[in-house]
Write a protein that holds these residues in place. Structure first.
Motif, PDB file in Angstrom:
ATOM      1  N   PRO A 149      -1.775   0.587   2.438  1.00 23.60           N
ATOM      2  CA  PRO A 149      -1.402  -0.813   2.634  1.00 23.60           C
ATOM      3  C   PRO A 149      -1.107  -1.442   1.268  1.00 23.60           C
ATOM      4  O   PRO A 149      -1.855  -1.211   0.308  1.00 23.60           O
ATOM      5  CB  PRO A 149      -2.646  -1.446   3.272  1.00 23.60           C
ATOM      6  CG  PRO A 149      -3.426  -0.292   3.828  1.00 23.60           C
ATOM      7  CD  PRO A 149      -3.120   0.884   2.932  1.00 23.60           C
ATOM      8  N   VAL A 150      -0.041  -2.205   1.177  1.00 25.35           N
ATOM      9  CA  VAL A 150       0.334  -2.779  -0.118  1.00 25.35           C
ATOM     10  C   VAL A 150      -0.737  -3.730  -0.657  1.00 25.35           C
ATOM     11  O   VAL A 150      -0.809  -3.942  -1.863  1.00 25.35           O
ATOM     12  CB  VAL A 150       1.714  -3.479  -0.075  1.00 25.35           C
ATOM     13  CG1 VAL A 150       2.812  -2.474   0.215  1.00 25.35           C
ATOM     14  CG2 VAL A 150       1.733  -4.612   0.919  1.00 25.35           C
ATOM     15  N   ASP A 151      -1.585  -4.243   0.216  1.00 25.95           N
ATOM     16  CA  ASP A 151      -2.644  -5.140  -0.239  1.00 25.95           C
ATOM     17  C   ASP A 151      -4.002  -4.433  -0.361  1.00 25.95           C
ATOM     18  O   ASP A 151      -5.027  -5.078  -0.544  1.00 25.95           O
ATOM     19  CB  ASP A 151      -2.757  -6.359   0.684  1.00 25.95           C
ATOM     20  CG  ASP A 151      -3.049  -5.990   2.124  1.00 25.95           C
ATOM     21  OD1 ASP A 151      -3.073  -4.783   2.461  1.00 25.95           O
ATOM     22  OD2 ASP A 151      -3.245  -6.909   2.938  1.00 25.95           O
ATOM     23  N   ALA A 152      -4.017  -3.090  -0.291  1.00 24.62           N
ATOM     24  CA  ALA A 152      -5.262  -2.334  -0.419  1.00 24.62           C
ATOM     25  C   ALA A 152      -4.970  -0.986  -1.080  1.00 24.62           C
ATOM     26  O   ALA A 152      -5.196   0.071  -0.519  1.00 24.62           O
ATOM     27  CB  ALA A 152      -5.913  -2.135   0.952  1.00 24.62           C
ATOM     28  N   LEU A 153      -4.494  -1.050  -2.307  1.00 26.39           N
ATOM     29  CA  LEU A 153      -4.144   0.159  -3.041  1.00 26.39           C
ATOM     30  C   LEU A 153      -5.401   0.858  -3.541  1.00 26.39           C
ATOM     31  O   LEU A 153      -6.419   0.206  -3.794  1.00 26.39           O
ATOM     32  CB  LEU A 153      -3.233  -0.189  -4.215  1.00 26.39           C
ATOM     33  CG  LEU A 153      -1.894  -0.821  -3.840  1.00 26.39           C
ATOM     34  CD1 LEU A 153      -1.148  -1.250  -5.091  1.00 26.39           C
ATOM     35  CD2 LEU A 153      -1.054   0.130  -3.011  1.00 26.39           C
ATOM     36  N   PRO A 154      -5.357   2.167  -3.722  1.00 22.85           N
ATOM     37  CA  PRO A 154      -6.541   2.880  -4.213  1.00 22.85           C
ATOM     38  C   PRO A 154      -6.867   2.501  -5.650  1.00 22.85           C
ATOM     39  O   PRO A 154      -5.989   2.072  -6.407  1.00 22.85           O
ATOM     40  CB  PRO A 154      -6.122   4.355  -4.115  1.00 22.85           C
ATOM     41  CG  PRO A 154      -4.638   4.330  -4.171  1.00 22.85           C
ATOM     42  CD  PRO A 154      -4.213   3.052  -3.511  1.00 22.85           C
TER      43      PRO A 154
END
Length: 186
Positions: free
Chosen positions: A163-168
């Motif tokens: 998700p673009v709002d939950a990058l590793p």
């Protein structure tokens, strides 16, 4: 008359892409001019054999919804980054190189690419030459079709949609967030 030299054609495409890049920030414009000067003094500047540095082509691959980005865990870099790599003499343009790399590294054949440059970046690296060099990376926006299934290539340690709002944590988060922000404005 068209130049039939593939290296020259690839070089000319990099120059044309950088010349057409509508930069909004002074540091991007400065980088654009630096890359153009490098290419003006270096006719083989798009080939990996060019030790002082070379143009590479990357792709920010977004899924159909635009909410997920495909990242590779790069074995040499050790971080989650966008897909991309070296230009080849068989590539007609840097856009073709970016799309080829995205297809090879994602296993998704029916990707579409926006030929307008999304961003540029330069970084020191010891790549396949085995010697320290510099990558002058041209980055493009690529879209995957609905329901696309990515398949990891041998060039990657791992490959995943994020998700673009939950990058590793080990992602180049600032760079990727910047690229996604640019992509959203298109």
């Amino acid at each position: 008359m068209t130049d039939s030299n593939p290296v020259r054609t690839l070089h000319d495409s990099a120059v044309a892409t950088l010349t057409a890049w509508n930069t909004e920030a002074w540091h991007e414009d400065s980088l654009r001019h630096t890359m153009l000067a490098f290419l003006a003094s270096n006719p083989n500047g798009c080939l990996r054999a060019n030790e002082p540095g070379h143009v590479t082509a990357s792709s920010l691959v977004l899924d159909f919804s635009g909410r997920n980005v495909l990242l590779t865990l790069h074995p040499r870099v050790g971080r989650w980054i966008q897909l991309g790599g070296h230009c080849e003499e068989s590539d007609a343009s840097v856009v073709d190189a970016a799309l080829r790399e995205a297809r090879e590294e994602s296993g998704i054949d029916d990707l579409t690419i926006d030929a307008q440059l999304l961003s540029a970046h330069t970084h020191p690296i010891t790549c396949s030459l085995g010697k320290p060099t510099r990558h002058l990376d041209l980055r493009f926006l690529v879209r995957a079709p609905e329901g696309a299934h990515a398949v990891r290539s041998e060039e990657s340690t791992d490959l995943r949609w994020w998700p673009v709002d939950a990058l590793p944590e080990s992602a180049e988060a600032d760079t990727i967030a910047h690229l996604v922000g640019l992509a959203e404005n298109r």
